[in-house]
Scaffold this active site. Sequence first.
Site, PDB file in Angstrom:
ATOM      1  CG  ASN A  75     -10.702  -4.619  -3.483  1.00 25.73           C
ATOM      2  OD1 ASN A  75     -11.013  -4.131  -4.572  1.00 25.73           O
ATOM      3  ND2 ASN A  75      -9.499  -4.501  -2.967  1.00 25.73           N
ATOM      4  NE  ARG A 121      -5.314  -7.566 -12.380  1.00 30.58           N
ATOM      5  CZ  ARG A 121      -5.078  -8.643 -13.135  1.00 30.58           C
ATOM      6  NH1 ARG A 121      -4.678  -8.496 -14.360  1.00 30.58           N
ATOM      7  NH2 ARG A 121      -5.267  -9.858 -12.687  1.00 30.58           N
ATOM      8  NE  ARG A 132      -9.486   1.440 -11.433  1.00 25.11           N
ATOM      9  CZ  ARG A 132      -8.809   0.351 -11.780  1.00 25.11           C
ATOM     10  NH1 ARG A 132      -7.574   0.492 -12.255  1.00 25.11           N
ATOM     11  NH2 ARG A 132      -9.326  -0.841 -11.643  1.00 25.11           N
ATOM     12  CB  CYS A 176      -2.142  -3.584 -13.752  1.00 23.31           C
ATOM     13  SG  CYS A 176      -1.835  -3.930 -12.021  1.00 23.31           S
TER      14      CYS A 176
HETATM   15  C1  EPZ Z   1      -7.128  -8.530  -4.974  1.00 24.98           C
HETATM   16  O1  EPZ Z   1      -6.502  -8.624  -6.261  1.00 24.98           O
HETATM   17  C2  EPZ Z   1      -7.506  -7.059  -4.792  1.00 24.98           C
HETATM   18  N1  EPZ Z   1      -8.420  -6.668  -5.847  1.00 24.98           N
HETATM   19  C3  EPZ Z   1      -6.248  -6.201  -4.838  1.00 24.98           C
HETATM   20  O2  EPZ Z   1      -6.613  -4.851  -4.557  1.00 24.98           O
HETATM   21  C4  EPZ Z   1      -5.296  -6.664  -3.752  1.00 24.98           C
HETATM   22  O3  EPZ Z   1      -4.087  -5.965  -3.867  1.00 24.98           O
HETATM   23  C5  EPZ Z   1      -5.003  -8.164  -3.905  1.00 24.98           C
HETATM   24  O4  EPZ Z   1      -6.229  -8.910  -3.928  1.00 24.98           O
HETATM   25  C6  EPZ Z   1      -4.147  -8.712  -2.769  1.00 24.98           C
HETATM   26  O5  EPZ Z   1      -4.735  -8.458  -1.547  1.00 24.98           O
HETATM   27  C7  EPZ Z   1      -9.737  -7.001  -5.731  1.00 24.98           C
HETATM   28  O6  EPZ Z   1     -10.182  -7.645  -4.802  1.00 24.98           O
HETATM   29  C8  EPZ Z   1     -10.646  -6.548  -6.822  1.00 24.98           C
HETATM   30  P1  EPZ Z   1      -4.392 -11.939  -5.842  1.00 24.98           P
HETATM   31  P2  EPZ Z   1      -6.214 -10.061  -6.917  1.00 24.98           P
HETATM   32  O7  EPZ Z   1      -4.944 -12.869  -6.860  1.00 24.98           O
HETATM   33  O8  EPZ Z   1      -7.250 -11.013  -6.529  1.00 24.98           O
HETATM   34  C9  EPZ Z   1      -0.524 -13.748  -7.987  1.00 24.98           C
HETATM   35  C10 EPZ Z   1      -6.644  -2.507  -4.773  1.00 24.98           C
HETATM   36  O9  EPZ Z   1      -5.731  -1.667  -4.622  1.00 24.98           O
HETATM   37  N2  EPZ Z   1      -1.462 -14.574  -8.773  1.00 24.98           N
HETATM   38  O10 EPZ Z   1      -4.698 -12.226  -4.435  1.00 24.98           O
HETATM   39  O11 EPZ Z   1      -5.960  -9.819  -8.361  1.00 24.98           O
HETATM   40  C11 EPZ Z   1      -0.667 -12.260  -8.269  1.00 24.98           C
HETATM   41  O12 EPZ Z   1       0.029 -11.856  -9.391  1.00 24.98           O
HETATM   42  C12 EPZ Z   1      -6.352  -3.821  -5.525  1.00 24.98           C
HETATM   43  O13 EPZ Z   1      -7.806  -2.355  -4.381  1.00 24.98           O
HETATM   44  C13 EPZ Z   1      -0.965 -15.468  -9.696  1.00 24.98           C
HETATM   45  O14 EPZ Z   1       0.238 -15.585  -9.878  1.00 24.98           O
HETATM   46  O15 EPZ Z   1      -4.837 -10.447  -6.214  1.00 24.98           O
HETATM   47  C14 EPZ Z   1      -0.141 -11.649  -6.979  1.00 24.98           C
HETATM   48  O16 EPZ Z   1       1.244 -11.573  -7.027  1.00 24.98           O
HETATM   49  C15 EPZ Z   1      -4.997  -3.848  -6.150  1.00 24.98           C
HETATM   50  N3  EPZ Z   1      -1.849 -16.231 -10.395  1.00 24.98           N
HETATM   51  C16 EPZ Z   1      -0.605 -12.653  -5.922  1.00 24.98           C
HETATM   52  O17 EPZ Z   1      -0.872 -13.870  -6.604  1.00 24.98           O
HETATM   53  C17 EPZ Z   1      -3.203 -16.141 -10.220  1.00 24.98           C
HETATM   54  O18 EPZ Z   1      -3.974 -16.837 -10.893  1.00 24.98           O
HETATM   55  C18 EPZ Z   1      -1.866 -12.242  -5.160  1.00 24.98           C
HETATM   56  O19 EPZ Z   1      -2.816 -11.819  -6.091  1.00 24.98           O
HETATM   57  C19 EPZ Z   1      -3.686 -15.220  -9.284  1.00 24.98           C
HETATM   58  C20 EPZ Z   1      -2.800 -14.453  -8.552  1.00 24.98           C
END
Ligand code: EPZ
Length: 418
Positions: free
Chosen positions: A23, A93, A397, A117
């Site tokens: 990440n 994603r 992955r 997802c």
């Molecule tokens: C990052 O995903 C990580 N992926 C994820 O790791 C990790 O679970 C997540 O952060 C939380 O720590 C990478 O860094 C590539 P978020 P990200 O935006 O950025 C909501 C793994 O297992 N949200 O911080 O996609 C979202 O749905 C993966 O390595 C919105 O609603 O997560 C979630 O409920 C899985 N609108 C929450 O915020 C938005 O525009 C946090 O998501 C963005 C997010």
Amino acid sequence: MDQLVIRGGKALSGDIRVSGAKNAALPLMAAALLSEEPLQLTNAPRLVDVRTIAKLLRFMGVEVEGDGTPNIRLCAQNLTRPEAPYDLVKTMRASVLVLGPLAARCGRARVSLPGGCAIGPRPINLHLMGLEKLGATIRLDQGYVEVQAHRLKGARIAFDFQTVTGTENLMMAGVLAEGTTILENAACEPEVEDLGRLLNAMGANVEGAGTATITIHGMPAVGGASHLIIPDRIEAGTFAIAAAITGGDLTIHECQPAHLESVIAKLEEAGVRIHSGATTLRVTGVGRPRAVNLRTHPFPGFATDMQAQMMALMTIAEGRSVITEAVFENRFMHANELLRLGADIAIAGNTAFVQGVPKLWGAPVMATDLRASASLVLAGMAAQGRTVVSRVYHLDRGYEAIERKLTTVGADIERVRA
Ligand code: EPZ
């Protein structure tokens, strides 16, 4: 399709090494889009996701060498196609991380919407809100986001809640914007901080990466850089639980204990013995762990990416633990598979009630997402008898050669072609 065959009941012991962080590697590679000059990344993990973003960047005209090795060289001198097609984005994603740098560098981008997802709907509304604040026009067209902006203009962006890739996308967009961008309620993850380090090494002016307020003073262009990727704290945390769940004794090398404080605290609360060094963690499992309660939270809280692994440990704990998943809507898919190994888990909304049992028993189980698959491998190593984990492509992955690493410390794991 590959499966992992695990014969459990063996206490792990010895030394195990952590790879570079997935990440962190993904946004760092996307940052290459900001410059005409080369980026050299070292300590890169050899993962499917890293190869996927390399493929995506090549599709745009970026020269990429060394993906699949720890040393990756990228050069985006000739960006021919600021576009991320559905076929690539649907497999990962995090491809959305090209949106900000493309909008900043090219003034336009066409990126497939990532869609949901296994762990939740995962919208990108906050990414798009931020780009609009920076003056971009956004249009959705046949499942694609189309961004247009003559030149982005710095602005104050306050996130409703913390988003990791949202913060990273807008940090990168702000680097080439006119004026200053301030991100408030930004994500504080170590991977965000690492991106800030790289951007500054490229000549950008980013302050506060790793804190909730990030200030980016935009500039017309940035250069190249060399950068050492931080270790993968989630891989390190997974190995710590491998020691605890097998009653083993592992020394985890090339990790950063400071990135794992909330995980270490929960493991110590469960009675696991932990000794932190500067870049090592010695983890000793002492009999059955005690049940502990936890709630996932953005960094520095307990990482949602460690929730499934911690649930696996709690299935054999003394007592009942309550696990609340507060970041993603649907991140308990592993619970049903753990039940197949004899665990006692009840789910109510975003809360799991785990009644510890003395023993787990091997069975065939199915991985549903990256961290769920890690929890099944951990539970399989603790279970009596034989566990077969299918759909391990999820695991590949985000974990580099996990069965080889675990075998060197005494696990009985074999990858077979089904
Ligand atoms: C990052 O995903 C990580 N992926 C994820 O790791 C990790 O679970 C997540 O952060 C939380 O720590 C990478 O860094 C590539 P978020 P990200 O935006 O950025 C909501 C793994 O297992 N949200 O911080 O996609 C979202 O749905 C993966 O390595 C919105 O609603 O997560 C979630 O409920 C899985 N609108 C929450 O915020 C938005 O525009 C946090 O998501 C963005 C997010």
